[in-house]
Design a protein around this motif. Structure first.
Motif, mmCIF file in Angstrom:
data_model
loop_
_atom_site.group_PDB
_atom_site.id
_atom_site.type_symbol
_atom_site.label_atom_id
_atom_site.label_comp_id
_atom_site.label_asym_id
_atom_site.label_seq_id
_atom_site.Cartn_x
_atom_site.Cartn_y
_atom_site.Cartn_z
ATOM 1 N N GLY A 12 1.431 -10.942 18.358
ATOM 2 C CA GLY A 12 2.753 -11.422 18.752
ATOM 3 C C GLY A 12 3.241 -12.587 17.920
ATOM 4 N N LYS A 13 2.616 -12.839 16.764
ATOM 5 C CA LYS A 13 2.999 -13.996 15.957
ATOM 6 C C LYS A 13 4.422 -13.856 15.401
ATOM 7 N N THR A 14 4.833 -12.636 15.028
ATOM 8 C CA THR A 14 6.195 -12.447 14.535
ATOM 9 C C THR A 14 7.203 -12.684 15.645
ATOM 10 N N THR A 15 6.927 -12.165 16.835
ATOM 11 C CA THR A 15 7.815 -12.390 17.978
ATOM 12 C C THR A 15 7.927 -13.869 18.290
ATOM 13 N N LEU A 16 6.800 -14.579 18.291
ATOM 14 C CA LEU A 16 6.828 -16.009 18.607
ATOM 15 C C LEU A 16 7.501 -16.798 17.481
ATOM 16 N N SER A 17 7.304 -16.388 16.236
ATOM 17 C CA SER A 17 8.008 -17.023 15.121
ATOM 18 C C SER A 17 9.517 -16.928 15.328
ATOM 19 N N ALA A 18 9.981 -15.737 15.697
ATOM 20 C CA ALA A 18 11.410 -15.523 15.903
ATOM 21 C C ALA A 18 11.919 -16.329 17.098
ATOM 22 N N LEU A 19 11.171 -16.319 18.194
ATOM 23 C CA LEU A 19 11.590 -17.071 19.380
ATOM 24 C C LEU A 19 11.682 -18.561 19.078
ATOM 25 N N PHE A 20 10.706 -19.081 18.329
ATOM 26 C CA PHE A 20 10.709 -20.509 18.032
ATOM 27 C C PHE A 20 11.845 -20.865 17.080
ATOM 28 N N ALA A 21 12.070 -20.039 16.058
ATOM 29 C CA ALA A 21 13.159 -20.307 15.121
ATOM 30 C C ALA A 21 14.505 -20.268 15.838
ATOM 31 N N ARG A 22 14.706 -19.300 16.725
ATOM 32 C CA ARG A 22 15.961 -19.220 17.480
ATOM 33 C C ARG A 22 16.084 -20.407 18.439
ATOM 34 N N HIS A 23 14.973 -20.807 19.046
ATOM 35 C CA HIS A 23 14.967 -21.972 19.940
ATOM 36 C C HIS A 23 15.448 -23.212 19.194
ATOM 37 N N LEU A 24 14.990 -23.399 17.969
ATOM 38 C CA LEU A 24 15.403 -24.542 17.169
ATOM 39 C C LEU A 24 16.880 -24.431 16.782
ATOM 40 N N ALA A 25 17.283 -23.246 16.345
ATOM 41 C CA ALA A 25 18.665 -23.057 15.905
ATOM 42 C C ALA A 25 19.651 -23.271 17.051
ATOM 43 N N ILE A 26 19.321 -22.771 18.242
ATOM 44 C CA ILE A 26 20.200 -22.931 19.398
ATOM 45 C C ILE A 26 20.360 -24.403 19.761
ATOM 46 N N SER A 27 19.312 -25.187 19.509
ATOM 47 C CA SER A 27 19.375 -26.619 19.827
ATOM 48 C C SER A 27 20.234 -27.392 18.832
ATOM 49 N N GLY A 28 20.633 -26.736 17.731
ATOM 50 C CA GLY A 28 21.426 -27.391 16.705
ATOM 51 C C GLY A 28 20.619 -27.930 15.548
ATOM 52 N N ALA A 29 19.306 -27.721 15.565
ATOM 53 C CA ALA A 29 18.462 -28.206 14.474
ATOM 54 C C ALA A 29 18.675 -27.374 13.215
ATOM 55 N N GLN A 30 18.469 -28.009 12.072
ATOM 56 C CA GLN A 30 18.474 -27.271 10.806
ATOM 57 C C GLN A 30 17.141 -26.556 10.666
ATOM 58 N N VAL A 31 17.182 -25.251 10.454
ATOM 59 C CA VAL A 31 15.960 -24.464 10.375
ATOM 60 C C VAL A 31 16.141 -23.335 9.381
ATOM 61 N N VAL A 32 15.083 -23.037 8.660
ATOM 62 C CA VAL A 32 14.998 -21.847 7.816
ATOM 63 C C VAL A 32 13.756 -21.087 8.240
ATOM 64 N N ALA A 33 13.911 -19.809 8.531
ATOM 65 C CA ALA A 33 12.776 -18.942 8.818
ATOM 66 C C ALA A 33 12.444 -18.148 7.569
#
Length: 323
Positions: A12-33
């Motif tokens: 589930g590492k890909t799923t968790l990677s996606a969830l965490f990246a979206r979690h950061l993006a929704i918060s307004g943080a600058q993120v690159v996956a």
């Protein structure tokens, strides 16, 4: 901050990677996956409904141009052919800011599910029997070696499955390595491999348990992982519905949302150790030079190391002025 997600295939590492990246993006943080797995599924995980297909240029398809840009006017790097994946920056090199106005981000980033994404590219038929997948990951290593990222900025990399990530020095490029482990013997066996290799280089590992269904699963993880267990995710009907393309009301389950928040807090608590990062970059460059780089390029690649150059926080202001 740079975060790698690793684990056994199917953990589930890909799923968790996606969830965490979206979690950061929704918060307004600058993120690159970045999708650095041989099985390129991160775009699908970020947009499980299939509404967005990734069409930007994969990093591996533009590695020559990436090298040309990053080496800039560095006199220690004569050409793109002389630049290998571990070549560290020096005086005259071009540095990157996260999502900066530069050819690397402009050509290779596409927003998927609200998250800026880069991919390494799939393993082509022409690669079979000729090259390994780590040749494609070389562009990620160059990117991270030349990136000057600051507080509140995140790079989230979905890495190759198993302990295969140790086949290159890329595993030393992260502030935190998150190992996704199922509560099974196979799930924790990958953790033991990572733990033993990581200790040698002072790499910090945090374990996130996944697919935990009850107290027995949690006790199993605590027994085999100990204090490295940061948090855990329970079975998610919301994620399953997303993966099946079904519309669902609401959001991720409260417990799993708390796990993402705990993971972010752990990442934010990790101060960047620029000196260790520089030391690892130079060490693995010299290893690659001695192993095959000198022969393949016909150069003494040790001369690419600029002893007077250091990546550090002071370069944040410099790259901001250049931007």
């Amino acid at each position: 901050m740079r975060v790698a997600f690793v684990g056994k295939g199917g953990s589930g590492k890909t799923t968790l990677s996606a969830l965490f990246a979206r979690h950061l993006a929704i918060s307004g943080a600058q993120v690159v996956a970045i999708d650095g797995d041989i099985n390129q599924h991160l775009a699908e995980a970020l947009s499980p409904g299939g509404g967005s297909a990734f069409t930007a240029l994969p990093l591996s398809a533009g590695v020559g141009e990436i090298k040309d840009y990053l080496r800039g006017q560095n006199p220690r790097i004569a050409s793109r052919e002389a630049m290998i994946k571990t070549t560290p920056p020096g005086r005259g090199s071009r540095l990157l800011r996260l999502l900066g106005d530069d050819p690397v981000h402009t050509r290779h980033v596409q927003h998927i599910g609200g998250v800026p994404l880069m991919v390494t590219g799939v393993f082509e038929e022409s690669d079979l029997g000729v090259s390994c997948y780590h040749s494609k990951l070389g562009a990620v290593e160059l990117y991270l070696n030349h990136l000057v990222d600051g507080p509140g900025e995140y790079v989230v990399v979905d890495m190759t499955a198993g302990a295969d990530a140790f086949a290159s020095g890329l595993f030393t490029r992260f502030d935190l390595t998150v190992l996704v482990a199922e509560p099974t013997r196979k799930g924790v066996s990958v953790y033991r491999q990572y733990r033993d290799h990581a200790r040698e280089f002072g790499i910090t590992i945090a374990v996130v348990g996944n697919k935990v269904t009850g107290e027995d699963d949690l006790l199993f993880l605590k027994e085999h992982v100990g204090d490295d267990l940061l948090a855990y995710c329970v079975h998610s009907p919301w994620v399953r519905a997303q993966e099946q393309g079904r519309r669902t009301d609401g959001d991720l389950e409260p417990h799993n949302l708390r796990t993402l928040s705990e993971l972010r807090a752990a990442v934010d608590a990790r101060p960047r150790d620029w000196d260790a990062s520089q030391r690892h970059a130079v060490e693995f460059h010299l290893r690659n030079a001695a192993a095959r780089g000198d022969r393949s390029t016909g150069s003494d690649l040790a001369q690419q190391v600029d002893p007077a150059f250091r990546l550090n926080d002071s370069l944040l202001q410099l790259t901001e002025k250049e931007a």
